[in-house]
Design an enzyme around this catalytic site. Structure first.
Site, PDB file in Angstrom:
ATOM      1  CD  GLU A   6     125.237  72.580  34.974  1.00 40.79           C
ATOM      2  OE1 GLU A   6     124.561  73.303  34.216  1.00 40.79           O
ATOM      3  OE2 GLU A   6     125.615  72.947  36.102  1.00 40.79           O
ATOM      4  CG  ASN A  53     123.244  76.500  32.577  1.00 38.37           C
ATOM      5  OD1 ASN A  53     122.183  76.018  32.975  1.00 38.37           O
ATOM      6  ND2 ASN A  53     124.420  76.034  32.956  1.00 38.37           N
ATOM      7  CG  HIS A 112     121.001  73.530  34.995  1.00 39.35           C
ATOM      8  ND1 HIS A 112     121.885  74.468  35.478  1.00 39.35           N
ATOM      9  CD2 HIS A 112     120.078  73.380  35.980  1.00 39.35           C
ATOM     10  CE1 HIS A 112     121.503  74.848  36.682  1.00 39.35           C
ATOM     11  NE2 HIS A 112     120.407  74.213  37.006  1.00 39.35           N
ATOM     12  CG  ASP A 154     118.808  68.353  41.379  1.00 39.94           C
ATOM     13  OD1 ASP A 154     118.060  68.598  42.334  1.00 39.94           O
ATOM     14  OD2 ASP A 154     118.957  69.137  40.437  1.00 39.94           O
TER      15      ASP A 154
END
Ligand code: GLP
Length: 242
Positions: free
Chosen positions: A143, A136, A138, A67
């Site tokens: 996400e 979280n 991801h 990414d």
């Protein structure tokens, strides 16, 4: 999923770097998928050491990173490209034209995502993808949400993710770009082998849910349960709830 638990983060990083070096030795023209974040820093340090010792030859390898932030030049100190230059690329013998990266500063970001997905395909696909995990759940920048996108795409970053990445932008979450480009969960799951690495108590809860929870878009990492060859490298703290 195969779970490997190490006493310390340093032990996990050493084992992971050794695993990558072994994969390079077995398949010199390997296509590697690479992560950024604080977690893999020690793995990259160990890979640099192995390379200097003549035990990791990248001369025929190809790399794709997961990414990149949108609206950020590759040379920006907060970019993932610059992170990779610092932690790996400048220190090993990778050929420049075999380093593939999403360009967050591309004029047409949707076209840039399509270009990247095609380039992965044209390389014959990723053989070994190393992954970190956000607190979280991801993966890359996929996400949690009601839906996931399979292919490389533009993402709106969660506020927690922007806070977690603030160190790259002078410690100020407001300076972290709101958008990023990321391989999709489908891109990631197509890799021949996956290794997810997580360290520290902060990751314990999402690691427990990744392994024992249902497969859900609310925890992108849970999709790793579907992969035929997924390994988890954890330190004791990250494995605390298992
Ligand atoms: C960023 C990256 C992820 C990485 C995550 C975790 O959001 N896009 O690929 O896994 O950070 O970072 P850390 O290892 O610093 O906890």
């Amino acid at each position: 999923m195969h779970i490997h638990i190490f006493d310390t983060p340093a032990d996990a990083a050493t084992a992971l770097a050794r695993r990558v070096a072994d994969a390079l030795a077995q398949r010199p023209a390997i296509v590697l998928g690479l992560p950024t974040g604080r977690t893999p820093v020690a793995m990259y340090a160990e890979l640099r050491r192995l390379h200097a010792a003549g035990e990791a030859d990248f001369s025929r390898a190809e790399t794709f990173n997961l990414d990149e932030f949108a609206g950020v030049e590759p040379s920006h100190p907060g970019s993932f490209r610059e992170y990779m230059e610092t932690h790996l690329f400048r220190a090993v013998n990778l050929q420049r034209n075999r380093i593939h990266f999403l360009d967050g500063a591309a004029a047409d970001l949707d076209a840039e995502c399509r270009r990247y997905e095609n380039e992965i395909e044209a390389s014959g696909g990723i053989d070994l993808q190393v992954l970190g995990i956000g607190a979280n759940g991801h993966i890359g920048f996929n996400e949690p949400g009601d839906t996931l996108i399979a292919v490389t795409h533009r993402v709106t970053l969660a506020d927690t993710t922007r806070r977690d990445n603030a160190a790259l932008f002078g410690g100020d979450p407001a300076r972290v770009p709101r958008e990023a480009l990321s391989m999709g969960m489908g891109t990631i799951l197509k890799a021949g082998a996956l290794i997810l690495v997580a360290m520290g108590e902060r990751k314990a809860k999402c690691i427990e849910r990744t392994i024992n929870g249902p497969i859900t878009t609310q925890l992108p990492a849970s999709f790793l349960q579907l992969h035929r060859c997924a390994d988890l490298y954890l330190d004791r703290e990250a494995a605390r709830l298992l």
